[in-house]
Design an enzyme around this catalytic site. Structure first.
Site, PDB file in Angstrom:
ATOM      1  N   LYS A  29     -21.812  26.103  -5.726  1.00 20.13           N
ATOM      2  CA  LYS A  29     -20.940  25.660  -6.814  1.00 20.13           C
ATOM      3  C   LYS A  29     -21.583  24.554  -7.659  1.00 20.13           C
ATOM      4  O   LYS A  29     -21.524  24.586  -8.891  1.00 20.13           O
ATOM      5  CB  LYS A  29     -19.612  25.180  -6.226  1.00 20.13           C
ATOM      6  N   ARG A  42     -29.704  24.993   5.271  1.00 24.10           N
ATOM      7  CA  ARG A  42     -29.737  23.756   4.485  1.00 24.10           C
ATOM      8  C   ARG A  42     -29.739  22.529   5.386  1.00 24.10           C
ATOM      9  O   ARG A  42     -30.358  21.509   5.064  1.00 24.10           O
ATOM     10  CB  ARG A  42     -28.521  23.713   3.548  1.00 24.10           C
TER      11      ARG A  42
END
Length: 368
Positions: A192, A306
């Protein structure tokens, strides 16, 4: 640009053009009423400015009345009765010129016109500074027209918005907001933030992240930041009205923006309603809620990957990751229904390259 009450208006017709239009009308009126003593009926409240100019430029004798259409309750058989307030002279066998500031539908003018026929006038003509042919609903002709204009909401030169603007010497029209205001959602790991950065550059939007706004206000010890911190220090949620005031301050910093991307807000229906209220105060609205849709397993793998480099503990624990995703869906489900009811919810496939996802979102925005 000017603001009257809650609406913004932008320059539309200059004083110079208005004066030229009135002069042209006055010249024709002088020619048509030469040798006569007409009665000028200026319709209040708007026509006082244009009427004064026409009357000052009239080269013969004339009588003047400033009138206003009013209605009162008559008998059971007559119902509402229309009358002209301010008409205290006889119009029988007189040459009458009705002066209006603007004619749109023509409904009010038609009522006055019929009254003139009952007064047995010799003849009646109509002059208006502005005429909206798109809105006009009547068949009788307007004899003198200063200028034809589109069916826009205008103020100035006698025309007002809720009492304000009549004294302006030029004309302004309602500023049509073409802002694109997005509520951007996406589960943890959906990308996002990356998409928000691309979209704000592509569409020249202001990205407002609630988290960033909170951090800024707290770090700089603004009044709102200190107020918010007082709740946070007690382990309490910051009230919605404090959050919305922070967002309003960010919006007010960018009055000429093409729009905003709201990131991290709203989270509840009450917040969505508060945001809608804020947008309405700014004479705009939320254009769409765009939610990136990514399969849970893809999200989990993305975040675990990540976590190897981000150093964030919540990216390294699968149980925490799945709980974050679960909380996201609980929040989004409620807001999804809220924006679906307004036909403003758009789910976008969040799997693919960054450019592919940006293109999908862009298609949604371009269709708004």
């Amino acid at each position: 640009m000017i603001q009257l009450h809650d609406l913004k208006f932008e320059p539309f017709i200059s004083e110079e053009k208005i004066v030229l239009a009135i002069d042209a009308m006055a010249a024709q009126i002088n020619q048509d009423f030469k040798g006569k003593t007409p009665v000028f009926l200026a319709v209040l409240n708007g026509a006082f400015m244009v009427a004064s100019e026409i009357i000052k430029g009239f080269e013969g004798d004339c009588e003047v009345a400033f009138v206003k259409l009013a209605s009162y309750k008559g008998t059971e058989t007559t119902g509402n009765v229309e009358t002209l307030v301010g008409l205290n002279l006889s119009l029988e066998n007189r040459h009458v010129l009705i002066i209006e500031d603007i004619v749109d539908t023509g409904i009010t003018l038609a009522t006055i016109y019929k009254m003139m026929e009952k007064e047995n006038v010799a003849d009646v003509r109509i002059a208006t500074l502005f005429f909206k042919p798109e809105a006009y609903q009547k068949k009788f002709s307007i004899d003198y027209i200063g200028m034809e204009i589109p069916n826009d909401f205008i103020v100035g030169y006698g025309l007002d918005y809720d009492g304000l603007g009549r004294n302006l010497t030029q004309v302004y029209k309602l500023k049509k907001e073409n802002m694109t205001n997005l509520v951007l959602f996406g589960p943890p790991g959906a990308g996002k933030g990356t998409q928000a950065n691309f979209l704000k550059e592509k569409y020249k939007l202001i990205h407002i992240s609630t988290g960033d706004v909170f951090r800024y206000n707290i770090k700089n010890e603004t009044e709102l930041g200190l107020h918010a911190k007082s709740f946070m220090d007690k382990g309490q949620l910051v009230p919605d009205d404090v959050t919305i005031k922070m967002l309003e301050a960010e919006v007010d910093k960018n009055p000429d923006s093409n729009g905003f991307i709201f990131d991290g807000f709203p989270r509840t229906v009450a917040q969505a309603e508060a945001l809608a209220g804020l947008m309405k105060e700014k004479n705009t609205q939320i254009s769409a809620m765009i939610a990136l849709e990514v399969d849970d397993e893809v999200l989990v793998q993305r975040l675990l990957e990540r976590g190897k480099t981000s150093g964030r503990k919540d990216d390294a624990d699968e149980a925490i990751i799945r709980n974050r995703i679960h909380i996201y869906y609980e929040e989004t489900a409620i807001l999804k229904q809220f924006y679906l009811k307004e036909n403003k919810y758009f789910g976008v496939d969040g799997v693919g390259s960054i450019s592919e996802i940006t293109e999908r979102i862009s298609k949604v925005i371009d269709s708004l």
